[in-house]
Design an enzyme around this catalytic site. Sequence first.
Site, PDB file in Angstrom:
ATOM      1  N   TYR A 130     -20.401  13.620  -1.012  1.00  0.00           N
ATOM      2  CA  TYR A 130     -20.880  12.705   0.042  1.00  0.00           C
ATOM      3  C   TYR A 130     -19.935  12.732   1.233  1.00  0.00           C
ATOM      4  CZ  TYR A 130     -22.507   8.567   2.487  1.00  0.00           C
ATOM      5  OH  TYR A 130     -22.986   7.721   3.451  1.00  0.00           O
ATOM      6  N   GLY A 136     -23.322   2.736   9.755  1.00  0.00           N
ATOM      7  CA  GLY A 136     -23.603   3.410   8.492  1.00  0.00           C
ATOM      8  C   GLY A 136     -22.512   3.146   7.481  1.00  0.00           C
ATOM      9  N   CYS A 137     -22.334   4.057   6.563  1.00  0.00           N
ATOM     10  CA  CYS A 137     -21.308   3.924   5.531  1.00  0.00           C
ATOM     11  C   CYS A 137     -19.933   3.757   6.165  1.00  0.00           C
ATOM     12  CB  CYS A 137     -21.325   5.161   4.628  1.00  0.00           C
ATOM     13  SG  CYS A 137     -19.943   5.234   3.475  1.00  0.00           S
ATOM     14  N   PHE A 138     -19.198   2.734   5.733  1.00  0.00           N
ATOM     15  CA  PHE A 138     -17.901   2.480   6.363  1.00  0.00           C
ATOM     16  C   PHE A 138     -16.859   3.532   6.029  1.00  0.00           C
ATOM     17  CE2 PHE A 138     -17.730  -1.312   3.127  1.00  0.00           C
ATOM     18  CZ  PHE A 138     -17.703  -0.449   2.039  1.00  0.00           C
ATOM     19  N   TRP A 139     -17.070   4.347   5.011  1.00  0.00           N
ATOM     20  CA  TRP A 139     -16.102   5.386   4.677  1.00  0.00           C
ATOM     21  C   TRP A 139     -15.845   6.321   5.861  1.00  0.00           C
ATOM     22  CZ3 TRP A 139     -18.808   7.165  -0.479  1.00  0.00           C
ATOM     23  CH2 TRP A 139     -18.617   6.167  -1.466  1.00  0.00           C
TER      24      TRP A 139
END
Length: 239
Positions: A205, A59-62
């Site tokens: 987010y 998913g989102c790398f953050w």
Amino acid sequence: MTRRPLSRFSLVAAAVGLLAISAVNVAPSLAAEDAVVIPPPAVDDQAASGIQTAVLAGGCFWGVQGVFQHTKGVVNAVSGYSGGSQMTADYHMVSTGTTGHAESVQIKYDPKKISYGKILQIFFSVAHDPTQLNRQGPDTGTQYRSAIFTTSDEQKKVADAYIAQLNAAGVYKKPIVTKVGPLQAFFAAEAYHQDYLTLHPTQPYIAYNDIPKVENLKKIFADNYTEKPTLVSENKATN
């Protein structure tokens, strides 16, 4: 369905408006989401020595970066792209879902302090949901797929065996869809993506989707958790 470029930033902007109305301080009051407690791998890489590299997509790398920046034994965790070419390793292009890239995190770790198998256990347990196909949370598209990019035959052996072990144990309600394949290349993401969770902990987010992952790491893997994150901005070991 492929998300439009910068969709996460649009989501953040919308949520900021809602938070301004409700005047809620999100980060301190947000309870951690449920995570899946899973057994450790029966097969692990016992031969590794010296600083090793793992590349994971979930998913989102953050959020994935944030989790492993708070993991003991990790000497650096860099957000980036794997699965496509260098020419298309650009956030705007990757966000179209047409480049073959997945948002990934390159993890440099000391095998004397944490094993490859333990990294995978954290990855499957708290960093993402490995049963979601081409999506993760609010983000959809192949760029958000679950993948393990192996850097050795031993890593592939450990990853394949662990997925088979977890599926056989039925620890998830659905089968694991994580793809395992050799790493061709890793390209670091733009500077503004690095250390994003640490730099923006109250962004909606991050607060809703990613801070709970770090809280779950602290709760479930207390022995592997470190309060002080290992940041890209403070670390030169990015290659």
